[in-house]
Design a protein around this motif. Structure first.
Motif, PDB file in Angstrom:
ATOM      1  N   UNK A 264       0.840  -1.212   0.000  1.00 10.06           N
ATOM      2  CA  UNK A 264       0.000   0.000   0.000  1.00 10.06           C
ATOM      3  C   UNK A 264       0.863   1.245   0.000  1.00 10.06           C
ATOM      4  N   UNK A 265       1.929   1.224   0.795  1.00 10.07           N
ATOM      5  CA  UNK A 265       2.851   2.363   0.823  1.00 10.07           C
ATOM      6  C   UNK A 265       3.467   2.590  -0.556  1.00 10.07           C
ATOM      7  N   UNK A 266       3.828   1.491  -1.214  1.00  4.28           N
ATOM      8  CA  UNK A 266       4.414   1.606  -2.544  1.00  4.28           C
ATOM      9  C   UNK A 266       3.386   2.107  -3.555  1.00  4.28           C
ATOM     10  N   UNK A 267       2.157   1.618  -3.435  1.00  8.95           N
ATOM     11  CA  UNK A 267       1.112   2.060  -4.367  1.00  8.95           C
ATOM     12  C   UNK A 267       0.826   3.547  -4.212  1.00  8.95           C
ATOM     13  N   UNK A 268       0.827   4.029  -2.970  1.00  7.62           N
ATOM     14  CA  UNK A 268       0.624   5.470  -2.750  1.00  7.62           C
ATOM     15  C   UNK A 268       1.739   6.267  -3.411  1.00  7.62           C
ATOM     16  N   UNK A 269       2.966   5.748  -3.289  1.00  6.93           N
ATOM     17  CA  UNK A 269       4.087   6.417  -3.944  1.00  6.93           C
ATOM     18  C   UNK A 269       3.902   6.457  -5.451  1.00  6.93           C
ATOM     19  N   UNK A 270       3.452   5.332  -6.015  1.00  5.54           N
ATOM     20  CA  UNK A 270       3.221   5.275  -7.457  1.00  5.54           C
ATOM     21  C   UNK A 270       2.123   6.253  -7.872  1.00  5.54           C
ATOM     22  N   UNK A 271       1.036   6.300  -7.104  1.00  2.00           N
ATOM     23  CA  UNK A 271      -0.067   7.202  -7.447  1.00  2.00           C
ATOM     24  C   UNK A 271       0.363   8.667  -7.383  1.00  2.00           C
ATOM     25  N   UNK A 272       1.109   9.018  -6.343  1.00  2.32           N
ATOM     26  CA  UNK A 272       1.582  10.398  -6.237  1.00  2.32           C
ATOM     27  C   UNK A 272       2.505  10.749  -7.382  1.00  2.32           C
TER      28      UNK A 272
ATOM     29  N   UNK B   5       0.498  11.082 -10.579  1.00  2.00           N
ATOM     30  CA  UNK B   5      -0.169  12.379 -10.626  1.00  2.00           C
ATOM     31  C   UNK B   5       0.792  13.511 -10.913  1.00  2.00           C
ATOM     32  N   UNK B   6       2.002  13.388 -10.357  1.00  4.24           N
ATOM     33  CA  UNK B   6       3.010  14.406 -10.611  1.00  4.24           C
ATOM     34  C   UNK B   6       3.380  14.449 -12.092  1.00  4.24           C
ATOM     35  N   UNK B   7       3.582  13.277 -12.669  1.00  2.00           N
ATOM     36  CA  UNK B   7       3.919  13.231 -14.092  1.00  2.00           C
ATOM     37  C   UNK B   7       2.732  13.637 -14.965  1.00  2.00           C
ATOM     38  N   UNK B   8       1.535  13.275 -14.534  1.00  2.22           N
ATOM     39  CA  UNK B   8       0.359  13.681 -15.305  1.00  2.22           C
ATOM     40  C   UNK B   8       0.243  15.194 -15.357  1.00  2.22           C
ATOM     41  N   UNK B   9       0.608  15.842 -14.240  1.00  2.00           N
ATOM     42  CA  UNK B   9       0.607  17.309 -14.232  1.00  2.00           C
ATOM     43  C   UNK B   9       1.597  17.860 -15.243  1.00  2.00           C
ATOM     44  N   UNK B  10       2.763  17.225 -15.302  1.00  2.00           N
ATOM     45  CA  UNK B  10       3.770  17.673 -16.274  1.00  2.00           C
ATOM     46  C   UNK B  10       3.263  17.492 -17.701  1.00  2.00           C
TER      47      UNK B  10
ATOM     48  N   UNK C 247       9.755  -1.123 -10.678  1.00  2.00           N
ATOM     49  CA  UNK C 247      10.008  -0.776 -12.079  1.00  2.00           C
ATOM     50  C   UNK C 247       9.221   0.473 -12.481  1.00  2.00           C
ATOM     51  N   UNK C 248       7.963   0.553 -12.063  1.00  2.00           N
ATOM     52  CA  UNK C 248       7.125   1.700 -12.434  1.00  2.00           C
ATOM     53  C   UNK C 248       7.673   2.987 -11.843  1.00  2.00           C
ATOM     54  N   UNK C 249       8.008   2.958 -10.559  1.00  2.00           N
ATOM     55  CA  UNK C 249       8.523   4.163  -9.899  1.00  2.00           C
ATOM     56  C   UNK C 249       9.856   4.577 -10.513  1.00  2.00           C
ATOM     57  N   UNK C 250      10.719   3.602 -10.797  1.00  2.00           N
ATOM     58  CA  UNK C 250      12.014   3.916 -11.418  1.00  2.00           C
ATOM     59  C   UNK C 250      11.819   4.588 -12.768  1.00  2.00           C
TER      60      UNK C 250
END
Length: 593
Positions: free
Chosen positions: A234-242, A245-250, A496-499
């Protein structure tokens, strides 16, 4: 075609000689016995409980040694795991109870007493196998009656009790208990008379034979541990979602505004000065320095990524069951050899895309980039293990087998992959034309340099996996059992996704600052998580473990350096591939002259 068929034939012969997976098998392969049948008990190894790599042969301690020690023929994975099985001194015939049987009577010399006292002081344990079931136990205990070491009392257990559960004609479970009242005082440095005894009790159970290994998997599947594992996910998923969202803003706001701005500039005055990432469109696809090394690193990283995926597939189908780590070592060795063609093809094809000419040297560099540091580390650590007379030292025959695998399988597949990569003859797909002379990179702030960017890039992926790292370390470098490969695979996907996401974000900021040397930067930022994992090794060694001694310390930091280096190459390849897709996309979306 003929050479390829010969290579495939060699691979099948190899797999036939070294069966996969490797199980610790007893003499009775069907595991069915009649009352009174001999069921072999194999003594494996002894060693300090807190130093899992520092293991020795069972009869290196002066136990009741038989006249003829019968060694068990071992598979490749068992030898790599440090197993050295010999027929144990205890006789545990099927369904035959024993109240108390004398194993041997002997007088321990002063030297033998000192050896046992040192082993007891270091919390030595023993490991055995009975009908493929592992047995663990401590050889003695220390009573610390005072703070000073001179007040310690050292006791060696003389009696061991075996509780064996059976279901009809099969052995289901075995437990050992050391009698705390039957001990031998080793405190004083003098000869002592010792009488070693054992007892056996058989009990019937209704547990089926195919469920007898389940109890070893229950530890990591307890609700408390599962909650921690799911909290990690769950902690990792929250990191991925944030991060998403950060990249989506970009992508939705900044890039959209950039596209509108650059489209408007093209329709206005031609001599208007360009700024931002479009300004360097003539340099962004300029090939990096040390292109051969870059392509070799990309090839090795891709191979290690494929190797990891294959290992996960084997773990998910149940190949690596508890106390069968020999299968994991065999899988790593075989899969690394069979995936070497991926490294050769990826490195050479990309090197040719970068207009490289000396592809033979590139193939050699690819083959040595990961194997050479691993080989040097192995030679150093194996020398230390030989000096300690430890079972972690590989015998010459095993080393010869590994060399033959590298010579007959790894190297030919690497060369064939390189030839296939050279023959592909694909051009590098660049949406913009590269100018003849590179533009000067403007002076950037300190936090935009390589090292701070690597620190930022490695922190987020590491934070997504660090909770799970403890359980992995406790399994690899301890006596815990890790069997929840499905959760570990989910964490790997998140890694892999976060990287990929953080590398893309940092690449955009680098290009926006008009720094066009993003090739190596994206690879280094993607692989920087490996450096954080090695930093966690320091924390785990000094804060979460009780490991000590030259051999254990060398093995831990030496092999973890190789593992983290492999993670660096693998995640670096993932980060670069993600950044390359992103850069191609944004420069394909605008009109560049």
């Amino acid at each position: 075609m003929k050479s390829s068929m010969n290579l495939i034939l060699c691979i099948f012969i190899f797999l036939s000689i070294f069966p996969f997976p490797n199980f610790v098998r007893s003499d009775a392969s069907d595991h069915r016995y009649k009352p009174g049948d001999f069921v072999p008990l194999y003594a494996n190894k002894v060693g300090p409980f807190h130093n899992p790599s520092e293991t020795y042969r069972y009869f290196d301690l002066p136990f009741c040694i038989p006249d003829h020690v019968k060694e068990k023929k071992e598979a490749l994975g068992e030898v790599l795991n440090g197993d050295r099985l010999v027929l144990g001194p205890y006789i545990l015939d099927f369904l035959m109870d024993k109240d108390s049987d004398v194993l041997c009577k002997r007088k321990l010399s002063k030297k033998e007493v000192a050896v046992f006292r040192r082993a007891v002081n270091k919390d030595y344990y023993f490991q055995m196998y009975y009908d493929d079931l592992p047995i663990w136990g401590l050889i003695g205990r220390v009573d610390r009656e005072g703070r000073a070491e001179k007040d310690y009392k050292y006791y060696l257990y003389k009696h061991i009790h075996f509780d064996i559960l059976y279901n009809k004609d099969r052995v289901i479970e075995i437990n050992v208990q050391m009698d705390p009242h039957s001990v031998l005082d080793l405190t004083e440095d003098k000869e002592v008379d010792a009488e070693f005894t054992y007892s056996v009790k058989w009990k019937e159970t209704d547990i089926p034979f195919d469920k007898r290994m389940d109890k070893f998997s229950q530890t990591s599947s307890l609700p408390h541990h599962l909650e921690i594992h799911w909290f990690s996910i769950i902690n990792s998923c929250v990191t991925v979602l944030l991060l998403t969202g950060f990249l989506a803003t970009i992508l939705m706001r900044i890039l959209k505004n950039d596209f509108i701005k650059y489209t408007h500039d093209e329709e206005s005055v031609d001599d208007q000065e360009e700024t931002g990432w479009k300004y360097i469109h003539g340099d962004v696809f300029r090939f990096p320095k040390y292109k051969s090394l870059f392509a070799a690193a990309l090839g090795c990283g891709t191979q290690l990524f494929a190797l990891t995926v294959f290992i996960f597939m084997l773990g998910l189908v149940g190949v690596f069951y508890p106390y069968n780590r020999g299968a994991l070592f065999t899988a790593l060795l075989v899969m690394y050899a069979l995936t070497s063609g991926i490294a050769g093809y990826t490195a050479t094809s990309f090197y040719c895309q970068l207009e490289g000419t000396n592809w033979v040297r590139n193939v050699l560099l690819t083959g040595c980039l990961f194997c050479a540091p691993l080989f040097v580390t192995f030679c150093f650590l194996n020398t230390i293990a030989i000096a300690y007379s430890s079972t972690a030292a590989l015998p010459f025959g095993t080393i010869l087998v590994i060399v033959l695998i590298w010579t007959l399988v790894t190297s030919p597949l690497l060369v064939f992959g390189g030839i296939a990569g050279k023959s592909s003859r694909t051009e590098f797909q660049a949406p913009c034309r590269t100018t003849k002379y590179p533009r000067e990179i403007p002076q950037l702030l300190w936090y935009r340099s390589t090292v701070p960017q690597m620190a930022m890039a490695g922190f987020l992926p590491f934070s997504a996996i660090y909770i799970e790292l403890y359980y992995i370390f406790a399994s690899v470098w301890g006596h815990k059992i890790y069997t929840i490969y499905s959760i570990l695979f989910i964490v790997f996907i998140i890694l892999l996704i976060v990287t990929a996401f953080i590398t893309v974000a940092l690449t955009y900021f680098q290009l926006a600052a008009e720094d066009h040397e993003w090739w190596w930067r994206s690879f280094l930022c993607g692989g920087s998580t490996g450096i954080f994992i090695y930093g966690y090794c320091l924390y785990y060694y000094y804060a979460r473990s009780d490991m000590s001694g030259l051999m254990q310390t060398s093995f831990f930091f030496g092999y973890m350096a190789c593992i983290c280096y492999g993670f660096f190459l693998m995640l670096g390849a993932v980060g670069f591939r993600a950044a390359l897709l992103f850069v191609r996309h944004i420069y394909r979306s605008i009109k560049c002259e």
